[in-house]
Scaffold this motif. Sequence first.
Motif, PDB file in Angstrom:
ATOM      1  N   ASP A 139      37.973  40.088  42.424  1.00 30.43           N
ATOM      2  CA  ASP A 139      37.105  40.608  41.367  1.00 30.43           C
ATOM      3  C   ASP A 139      37.760  40.356  40.010  1.00 30.43           C
ATOM      4  O   ASP A 139      38.646  41.103  39.592  1.00 30.43           O
ATOM      5  CB  ASP A 139      36.851  42.098  41.567  1.00 30.43           C
ATOM      6  N   HIS A 140      37.324  39.292  39.334  1.00 30.98           N
ATOM      7  CA  HIS A 140      37.931  38.967  38.034  1.00 30.98           C
ATOM      8  C   HIS A 140      37.448  39.885  36.915  1.00 30.98           C
ATOM      9  O   HIS A 140      37.932  39.798  35.796  1.00 30.98           O
ATOM     10  CB  HIS A 140      37.679  37.490  37.700  1.00 30.98           C
ATOM     11  N   GLU A 141      36.488  40.734  37.237  1.00 24.71           N
ATOM     12  CA  GLU A 141      36.026  41.730  36.265  1.00 24.71           C
ATOM     13  C   GLU A 141      36.612  43.120  36.532  1.00 24.71           C
ATOM     14  O   GLU A 141      36.145  44.110  35.960  1.00 24.71           O
ATOM     15  CB  GLU A 141      34.498  41.832  36.296  1.00 24.71           C
ATOM     16  N   ASP A 153      45.582  43.407  37.947  1.00 30.48           N
ATOM     17  CA  ASP A 153      44.433  43.346  38.849  1.00 30.48           C
ATOM     18  C   ASP A 153      44.577  42.315  39.967  1.00 30.48           C
ATOM     19  O   ASP A 153      44.080  42.518  41.057  1.00 30.48           O
ATOM     20  CB  ASP A 153      43.161  43.042  38.049  1.00 30.48           C
ATOM     21  N   HIS A 154      45.182  41.171  39.662  1.00 33.22           N
ATOM     22  CA  HIS A 154      45.335  40.149  40.710  1.00 33.22           C
ATOM     23  C   HIS A 154      46.527  39.249  40.391  1.00 33.22           C
ATOM     24  O   HIS A 154      46.944  39.145  39.235  1.00 33.22           O
ATOM     25  CB  HIS A 154      44.045  39.333  40.896  1.00 33.22           C
ATOM     26  N   PRO A 155      47.066  38.594  41.433  1.00 33.86           N
ATOM     27  CA  PRO A 155      48.201  37.694  41.195  1.00 33.86           C
ATOM     28  C   PRO A 155      47.751  36.353  40.616  1.00 33.86           C
ATOM     29  O   PRO A 155      46.576  35.970  40.748  1.00 33.86           O
ATOM     30  CB  PRO A 155      48.799  37.501  42.597  1.00 33.86           C
ATOM     31  N   ASN A 176      46.209  41.345  34.308  1.00 27.09           N
ATOM     32  CA  ASN A 176      44.926  42.041  34.180  1.00 27.09           C
ATOM     33  C   ASN A 176      43.796  41.008  34.219  1.00 27.09           C
ATOM     34  O   ASN A 176      44.027  39.811  34.009  1.00 27.09           O
ATOM     35  CB  ASN A 176      44.891  42.909  32.907  1.00 27.09           C
ATOM     36  N   SER A 177      42.600  41.446  34.501  1.00 26.26           N
ATOM     37  CA  SER A 177      41.487  40.495  34.639  1.00 26.26           C
ATOM     38  C   SER A 177      40.202  41.159  34.167  1.00 26.26           C
ATOM     39  O   SER A 177      39.721  42.106  34.783  1.00 26.26           O
ATOM     40  CB  SER A 177      41.370  40.036  36.097  1.00 26.26           C
ATOM     41  N   LEU A 178      39.680  40.659  33.026  1.00 23.49           N
ATOM     42  CA  LEU A 178      38.477  41.247  32.418  1.00 23.49           C
ATOM     43  C   LEU A 178      37.554  40.114  31.971  1.00 23.49           C
ATOM     44  O   LEU A 178      37.153  40.042  30.809  1.00 23.49           O
ATOM     45  CB  LEU A 178      38.852  42.138  31.226  1.00 23.49           C
ATOM     46  N   HIS A 179      37.253  39.224  32.923  1.00 24.05           N
ATOM     47  CA  HIS A 179      36.409  38.070  32.563  1.00 24.05           C
ATOM     48  C   HIS A 179      35.400  37.817  33.666  1.00 24.05           C
ATOM     49  O   HIS A 179      35.709  38.007  34.843  1.00 24.05           O
ATOM     50  CB  HIS A 179      37.276  36.830  32.317  1.00 24.05           C
ATOM     51  N   HIS A 180      34.202  37.375  33.281  1.00 22.53           N
ATOM     52  CA  HIS A 180      33.210  37.004  34.290  1.00 22.53           C
ATOM     53  C   HIS A 180      32.924  35.510  34.246  1.00 22.53           C
ATOM     54  O   HIS A 180      32.144  35.007  35.043  1.00 22.53           O
ATOM     55  CB  HIS A 180      31.919  37.826  34.120  1.00 22.53           C
ATOM     56  N   VAL A 201      40.998  29.130  37.344  1.00 22.36           N
ATOM     57  CA  VAL A 201      42.023  28.742  36.363  1.00 22.36           C
ATOM     58  C   VAL A 201      42.423  29.963  35.538  1.00 22.36           C
ATOM     59  O   VAL A 201      41.566  30.639  34.963  1.00 22.36           O
ATOM     60  CB  VAL A 201      41.488  27.629  35.442  1.00 22.36           C
ATOM     61  N   GLU A 202      43.710  30.236  35.508  1.00 23.92           N
ATOM     62  CA  GLU A 202      44.215  31.393  34.759  1.00 23.92           C
ATOM     63  C   GLU A 202      45.135  30.997  33.606  1.00 23.92           C
ATOM     64  O   GLU A 202      45.444  31.836  32.760  1.00 23.92           O
ATOM     65  CB  GLU A 202      44.952  32.355  35.702  1.00 23.92           C
ATOM     66  N   ALA A 203      45.587  29.731  33.563  1.00 22.69           N
ATOM     67  CA  ALA A 203      46.426  29.299  32.442  1.00 22.69           C
ATOM     68  C   ALA A 203      46.341  27.782  32.276  1.00 22.69           C
ATOM     69  O   ALA A 203      46.244  27.049  33.267  1.00 22.69           O
ATOM     70  CB  ALA A 203      47.880  29.711  32.666  1.00 22.69           C
TER      71      ALA A 203
HETATM   72 MN    MN Z   1      41.249  36.649  36.496  1.00 20.71          MN
END
Ligand code: MN
Length: 254
Positions: A139-141, A153-155, A176-180, A201-203
Amino acid sequence: MMRPRIGITCKLAIDAAWCPAVAGVRKGYVEAIVAAGGTPLLIPPLIDEATLRQIYELMDGILLSGGEDIDPARYGEAPHPKLGAVAPLRDAVELPLARWAVADGKPLLAICRGMQVLNVALGGSLYQDINSQYTTTIDHEAGSIQQCWENLDHPISLDPDSRLAELLGATELKVNSLHHQALKHIGHSLKVVGRAPDGIVEAVEVTGHPFGIGVQCHPEQLWQQADPRWRQAFAAFVKAADTRSYLQDLAVLH
Ligand code: MN
């Protein structure tokens, strides 16, 4: 010597229905730059391109902040039904800033929406809504739903050769993850250097650039307590901007 001037892009927010919009940015961004030894200067999304260029040239580094969805027309797509609020005035300011900073080698830190702006500015595209367009159990949100910026929130896994891994001293960490939305096609001169376990993709890093880093998480809310290693990333960003102002000062002297 003047501390490096870091331009931070702003959103337009409504305080009250009867008030005109306020241009500003969440204080974590500003405090991160101050703590890292920079001078934060806010760039409002209310200016024509000539004025924007003047502001850009005064800055030693650019921080693209988080916020709304990018107008999908900017990457050649029609709006998906789950597209969130867009901010065309921000697109008009932030896309050129990203392109200029990449072209000039001006230090650039792009956070959440900022990383998506960087990708679109370089010809990339986005998943307009992860849950509708991508198969995942993460859950990226999570942060948005829990209304918490500090939860891990996630690795994510970082490329061991990336600048980000070097700065954080880790290749495995939680964010942390606050994106949809998320990066889909990757823009030119961008390298994916971090992914969540589901492949999102996170970075990213700009190849051949002195300091061009984008992250999908919100380190401006992590450096204080949840993960102080992010202070090293902000410090390196401001330091990269400092080298630049030092070189500019030298050029003036000679
Ligand atoms: Mn994320």
